[in-house]
Every structure is written in C-alpha cells, then in structure tokens.
Design an enzyme around this catalytic site. Structure first.
Site, PDB file in Angstrom:
ATOM      1  N   ASP A  76       9.728  -5.870   5.516  1.00 39.21           N
ATOM      2  CA  ASP A  76       9.747  -6.701   6.705  1.00 39.21           C
ATOM      3  C   ASP A  76       8.725  -7.806   6.453  1.00 39.21           C
ATOM      4  O   ASP A  76       7.560  -7.523   6.173  1.00 39.21           O
ATOM      5  CB  ASP A  76       9.367  -5.882   7.935  1.00 39.21           C
ATOM      6  CG  ASP A  76       9.419  -6.714   9.191  1.00 39.21           C
ATOM      7  OD1 ASP A  76      10.472  -7.285   9.481  1.00 39.21           O
ATOM      8  OD2 ASP A  76       8.380  -6.807   9.880  1.00 39.21           O
ATOM      9  N   ASP A 131       5.320  -2.764   9.738  1.00 38.29           N
ATOM     10  CA  ASP A 131       4.080  -2.471  10.459  1.00 38.29           C
ATOM     11  C   ASP A 131       4.179  -2.612  11.969  1.00 38.29           C
ATOM     12  O   ASP A 131       3.199  -2.381  12.675  1.00 38.29           O
ATOM     13  CB  ASP A 131       2.954  -3.385   9.954  1.00 38.29           C
ATOM     14  CG  ASP A 131       3.111  -4.821  10.436  1.00 38.29           C
ATOM     15  OD1 ASP A 131       4.257  -5.244  10.680  1.00 38.29           O
ATOM     16  OD2 ASP A 131       2.087  -5.516  10.570  1.00 38.29           O
ATOM     17  N   CYS A 141       2.369  36.957  -3.656  1.00 37.49           N
ATOM     18  CA  CYS A 141       1.610  37.251  -2.432  1.00 37.49           C
ATOM     19  C   CYS A 141       1.929  36.206  -1.363  1.00 37.49           C
ATOM     20  O   CYS A 141       2.110  36.537  -0.181  1.00 37.49           O
ATOM     21  CB  CYS A 141       0.112  37.238  -2.711  1.00 37.49           C
ATOM     22  SG  CYS A 141      -0.446  38.412  -3.951  1.00 37.49           S
TER      23      CYS A 141
END
Length: 727
Positions: free
Chosen positions: A415, A610, A16
């Site tokens: 980092d 970040d 379906c």
C-alpha cells in the site's frame, strides 16, 4: 475464552510433550492446547465456565508432570543443566575403570566367590552409575509405565537395565559381560542431555534479552520534587524526568524538552529518532541528548516492550503446520522402537542362531540409538531462534504458521502511503516567478505565515519547512478561507492569496502540469495580484524503498504497488521505484478485493500496509505484514508486525522466514535420516550400544546447533544502496 501459559517441569523428550498435549486436549472445555518441549511450556485456550486452571494443573499432575511458576521453571532450567553436568562428571569418573578394562585386561591377585576383585569393582561402580546419576531415567520409566505409556526414559532405562542384569547373570556363568556398555551409555546420555539443555536455553535468549531491557527504577516528579521509585509503582499520568544517557522507564508522551532517542531495541534501526513535545516515547529506549519530562500513557502489560515479549513468547510456543508430521511420529515413536527392539532379539536369537548375549546387545543398541527428541525439537528450536532474531531486528512474527506462509510468497503488494512513502507530506519544490523578484526564503516565509492558522496537512508541511530554516512568521490579518480553493489574508499590509491553480490566475508559465504529473500538490501564492511563485508538496518516498523493491525482484518475487492516486501519478511513483505492476485509483474498501484478484490468478500474496482501511486486505492476504508505526487495527490484523516504517524490514521478514524454514527442513531431514539409517544399522548388529549412545546424544545437539546458526546467517549483502546480492 481464556488463554493460559503453563510451565511444565519433568519433561525429558518430545514424547513427554505430546503426552501432555493429549492429556490437556482430552479435558472438556479445552479448545486447543500446544506443548513446546524445548521451552517446557504449554499454551491452553479453554472455556473458563467449564474448566478451571486447577483442572489443567491436575491433568498435568495425573500425567506424571508438574506445573510450576515461571520463577521456579527458570531456576529449575538452570539447575537442570548443572545437575546433568555434575551427574555426567561423576558418571565419567566412575566409568573410567570400565573404559580401561576395554583397552587392557586387568586382573587382581585376589577374588571372592570365583570372581576377580577388579570385576567386583566394575560391578560396584556400574551399579552406582546406574542407580545414582542414572536413577532419574529409571524413575521416569516407572512413571510412564504406571500410566501405560513410554518415552525416551523408557528406552534408556530398559536398554541399560537389560545390559546390567544380563551381565550380573553372565559374570556368575562365565559369559561375556556388558557392564561397561551400561556405564558408558548412561555417561554419554547425561553428556548429551547437558549439551541439549544448555543449547536449547540459547534458542530463547532473545526473550531474556528483551526482559533485561526493562527499567527497574523511575524518577517521578510529584509536588515539585523528584522521587526515585520502582517502575511497578508508577501510575498512569505520572510525570517522569528522564536525563540524557538514561533509559525511558515506560511508554509516554513528551510534555517538556526535546531529545534524540535510540529506539533500536524496538525497531532494529540504528539511527536515533528526534523527539519533541507531543511525541510518543517508549519504555526501555535510550534518551541520548536532552532532559525530557514524560507523561506516562501505558504501564505494565500495556507497554510496547511487554506486548513485544508476549507476542514473541506466543510465536515461540505455537507450531508450524510442518511440525504435525513430526509430532505424529514422536507420539508413537517409543512404542514402535520397543517392538523393533523385541523383533531384533527374536530374529537374531531364534532365526539367525546368534548367541543370547549377542542378540541382547543388538536389542540394547536399537533401544539406545533411537531418538524422538531430535524429531521433537527440529521445528520449535528453529522457530524460537528465527522469531527471536526477528524481534531483535524490529520484526515480530506472531506464530510459526506465518513463517511457513512467508516462505511461499511470490507476490508482495505495498500500500503506497505509509509503507513506500513516509505517509506525511513534505515540501519538495519552491519555484519563484521571476517577475516577482522574491527569494525562495521570502516566498516560503510569507506562505507559511499565511498558513499559520491552518491545521491542514499541507499547511503543516509548509510551516514545518519554514521552521527548519528558522524563518520568523509574520502576523496574518483578516484571514478568510475559501472552501475547496485556498485562503485570503493580509500580511505586512499586502493582500495575499494562497491556493490551487483554480483559485489563482496569471501563473506565468510555472511548471504546474509537470509537478502534478509527478504526484505533487501545487500551492500558488499571489501578493497584491502578482503571482509570487509556487510550493510543491508531496508524500515523499522512504529512502529504503528502492532497495527493498530491487531485493524482491532479485528473489524472483513480484512487487505490486496499490494506490488511490490517479493512474498517471501512480505510474510516475512506481517508475521511480522500479515497480512494474501498479494498481491505481483504488478505493480503501476495495483493497481486499484487489488482493483476492491476484490470489485467483494463483499468486501467493503478502500485503504490506499500515492503515485502518488496510486491515481487510491484511487478513485476506496469504501473509499480512503490518507496519507497527500504523494503527492498532492494522497491527492486530497482520501476521508479521514491523516495528519501524522501513520497507526493507518487510523484505527482511520474508527472507528470515525462508531461512528459518530451510533450517526446519534441514533439522527434520537430519532427524528422520538419522533414525531411518541408525535403527536398521543397530538392528543389523553394526552398532555397539556405546557408539549408539554417543550418536543419539550428538543428534539432539546437532539439531539445536543447526538452529542456532540462524542467529548469524546473513539474509542479504548490500553492495551499495540499491544493488544487493542474494546469499
């Protein structure tokens, strides 16, 4: 381009979902469409200048299904489970005489038209089961047939109706009947559907839990009065009063008071976070201590909680690449089964000379044993549980694609600033020149007083340290900044110089070189031409950083540190963490190139960062892991978002992805293995249709149950703060 989420009612199996997906993709102007069977939802991206929402809904309706509101769908889902349960119980009660007749031969003393009364009872009860509790399967088959398609309903309907109508003919011709097979098949499939519906709903329980976290009422301060109003009526810049023990209603900034806030629902971190004036707080987090006043900065869909819910919902609706094969098979599965069932009958009856009834019952067994649902839900249920568990632990996975990428990672680049370190300087050392006869507290007090007028991060770190020790700052007079070197001022009538070793001479063998080699910034102080001592400031390591690195190496994943520091300083920091590969003196715009270099060496790279300058590297990496405490640009670029700065969360995200993908492979193996083994067995005449129905129901429940195990699987076990063991 517009993106809409549609709730689709009436889907009974994976076929379906594939059918609706194809119908949506056929519309001119639709860029992409993904239909998730377990969630009964679709995400459609389309050009609103070519396609309207009404066009999308119309395509679903023409396909035999219906677009409903979220409220209707939620009610429908709960109703669906109860409906299957009630129909199963009714069908079970009505099927008991048929089951009894399989065990013991029962005949009543009277009959009609040469047929015993007990047989008539079986016929009547089977008819009620087939066209009462089982009516929905036949209606579904009819809807598919008029669109020249077939789905799971088609297999069930054709199989049970074949057994039923043959038995009606057989009872009047003194042949074996299979009324009990038709009755029991419907009963077992209703049970399977009920269990599947209940189990599937548990896979998306994480979103429901997140929604329940939302606060309904807020205490607003207006014209000096406290008003209790619905959160939906709160406006930007309204002032909220939040008392201890209450949830913070919306995202905002503290303008009065101090407290500790439990942010575990966002970050997965159990320890409360101290909050003071100027700090940001988030809706649905718990104010644990003092009363605070909060100025609202985000409302509605802009809040962190709303964004998390949206991100998790999107992730659960998207497909992992591994699902493509299962989708392709599900899309053509039912027609193939119909052909196999027909061939089974032909071979048994015409080639092997079996009786008509025996050949027919083998055909029914093939129809009933086949299960495209297990294939269709194998991947999405695992993704739903995996992303849900991640969200509850402060790990937001944007799509199933990133889960699949994460499981292949062999190198993780961190980092340094803001990921392995806290991203803000702290005082690490206070060293006194013995000739000055000062105490450490006096040196800190005078230096903080001298720096009190500065906004430099190092000055802030020194002032913060003084405040932590409750030191009173002196008045600073005749302040003069010496660019690039330090400052001059007068404190308590004494001339004070604060600055670098280039600015202040006569250092009396203070360990400046040693501290600088450790990556620390050294600030000296001179009072009336006598060097008083120094304060060293550094961006300190996060407490979980060492454990995170150890855990990666135990998994056979290489850890790499990327830093703008000089090589000597970077090597020292990496040595503290046990990182063997260091890339130092990297300019911000070169980070993506460093990622690319490792990729050209055949590495599958994850990048953890970040900052704004991390965004290109996050995109370049095979998997970008953005720390959510960083900038919005980095969060947008990352495929996985960590809601806290804890580096262990990056490792946990990779391990969760690996566990989720293992579950997906287990589910797909079972779904394929089940059908590959079961269908030939049914065609060969080794499976009774009733056993086939039970096995078919079990296969769906097994796949969902295996996915739900992800909620409880341990990702790793800590033996102490550093030593960890891979499970």
């Amino acid at each position: 381009m517009e993106q809409k989420k549609l709730n689709i009612a009436g889907m009974h199996c994976a076929s379906c979902a594939i059918s609706n997906e194809k119908a949506l993709k056929k519309i001119v102007g639709v860029k992409s469409a993904v239909v998730n069977y377990p969630k009964a939802q679709a995400i459609v991206e389309y050009d609103d200048s070519q396609v309207s929402l009404a066009d999308l809904e119309s395509a679903i309706a023409k396909n035999g299904y219906q677009v409903v509101s979220p409220k209707q769908q939620h009610a429908s889902h709960a109703h669906h489970a109860q409906k299957f349960l009630k129909r199963f119980l009714l069908s079970l009660i009505l099927a008991l005489p048929a089951l009894l007749s399989m065990i013991v031969m029962i005949e009543l003393p009277i009959g009609w038209f040469g047929i015993n009364t007990w047989q008539w009872l079986i016929i009547i009860l089977t008819t009620i089961i087939l066209f009462g509790p089982g009516l929905e399967f036949h209606q579904g088959m009819f809807k598919q047939t008029i669109h020249f398609r077939a789905n799971m309903d088609s297999l069930i309907s054709i199989g049970t109706l074949t057994a039923y109508f043959y038995s009606l003919w057989a009872v009047f011709n003194s042949q074996p009947t299979y009324f009990e097979s038709a009755a029991v098949i419907i009963t077992l499939i209703l049970l399977g559907h009920y269990l599947e519906t209940k189990s599937t709903s548990k896979t998306s329980s994480a979103i429901e839990k997140l929604m329940h976290l939302a606060v309904r009422q807020a205490r607003v301060i207006k014209d000096g009065k406290e008003l209790q109003i619905d959160v939906a009526n709160v406006l930007l810049d309204d002032i909220l009063l939040v008392k201890p023990g209450e949830k913070i209603p919306l995202d905002g900034q503290i303008i009065e008071g101090a407290t500790a806030v439990d942010e575990s629902m966002l970050t997965g971190e159990s320890l409360p976070v101290d909050k003071n004036i100027g700090d940001l707080v988030y809706g649905a987090t718990l104010n644990q201590q003092g009363a605070i006043k909060v100025k609202v900065t985000k409302i509605g869909e802009k809040t962190i909680l709303a964004q998390i819910i949206k991100m998790v919902e999107t992730a659960q609706l998207t497909k992992a690449p591994v699902q493509k094969l299962a989708d392709q098979i599900s899309g053509i599965f039912v027609p193939i089964i119909l052909v196999i069932a027909g061939l089974t009958f032909v071979v048994w009856y015409f080639l092997l000379g079996a009786s008509f009834s025996a050949s027919l019952i083998n055909l029914v067994a093939v129809l009933i044993i086949a299960c495209p649902c297990a294939l269709g839900i194998a991947t999405p249920t695992a993704i739903m549980v995996g992303t849900g568990r991640g969200a509850q632990n402060g790990i937001l996975i944007k799509s199933g694609e990133y889960l699949e990428r994460a499981k292949r990672i062999d190198t993780v680049i961190f980092d340094k600033t803001g990921t392995l370190t806290k991203g803000e300087p702290e005082v690490t050392d206070i060293i006194i020149n013995q000739d000055s006869k000062m105490s450490k507290q006096e040196l800190l007090q005078i230096m903080a007083s001298a720096e009190s007028g500065s906004e430099h991060p190092i000055a802030k770190a020194i002032i913060k340290k003084a405040k932590e020790q409750n030191l009173k700052l002196f008045e600073s007079k005749n302040f003069k900044a010496v660019f690039g070197l330090g400052l001059e001022t007068e404190i308590n009538g004494k001339k004070v110089l604060v600055g670098s070793s280039k600015f202040i001479t006569g250092k009396n063998n203070l360990p400046i070189a040693k501290l600088e080699a450790e990556g620390k910034t050294v600030i000296l102080i001179s009072i009336d031409s006598l060097v008083g001592g120094l304060i060293a400031v550094a961006d300190t390591l996060r407490p979980q950083a060492k454990e995170a690195i150890d855990l990666l190496y135990l998994q056979g994943i290489e850890a790499v540190m990327l830093s703008g520091d000089n090589q000597k300083t970077a090597d020292y920091i990496a040595g503290q963490l046990g990182i063997k590969k260091v890339i130092a003196e990297v300019m911000p715009n070169d980070k993506a190139n460093e990622v690319k270099k490792l990729q050209t060496q055949g590495k599958i790279v994850a990048f953890v960062g970040d900052g704004i300058n991390d965004a290109p590297a996050l995109v370049q990496a095979d998997l970008g892991i953005a720390v959510g405490t960083g900038t919005e640009v980095a969060v947008e670029a990352g495929g996985i978002v960590l809601m806290s700065g804890n580096p262990l969360k990056a490792v946990e995200a990779i391990m969760l992805a690996k566990k989720t993908f293992i579950t997906i492979k287990q589910n797909l193996f079972w779904a394929f293995f089940y059908n590959i083994c079961a269908i030939p067995l049914a065609a060969a005449g080794f499976l009774n249709p009733m056993i086939a129905a039970g096995a078919m129901a079990f296969s769906d429940v097994f796949v969902v149950g295996n996915s739900l195990l992800l909620k409880r699987k341990k990702l790793f076990k800590r033996q102490n703060r550093v030593k960890v063991e891979i499970l």
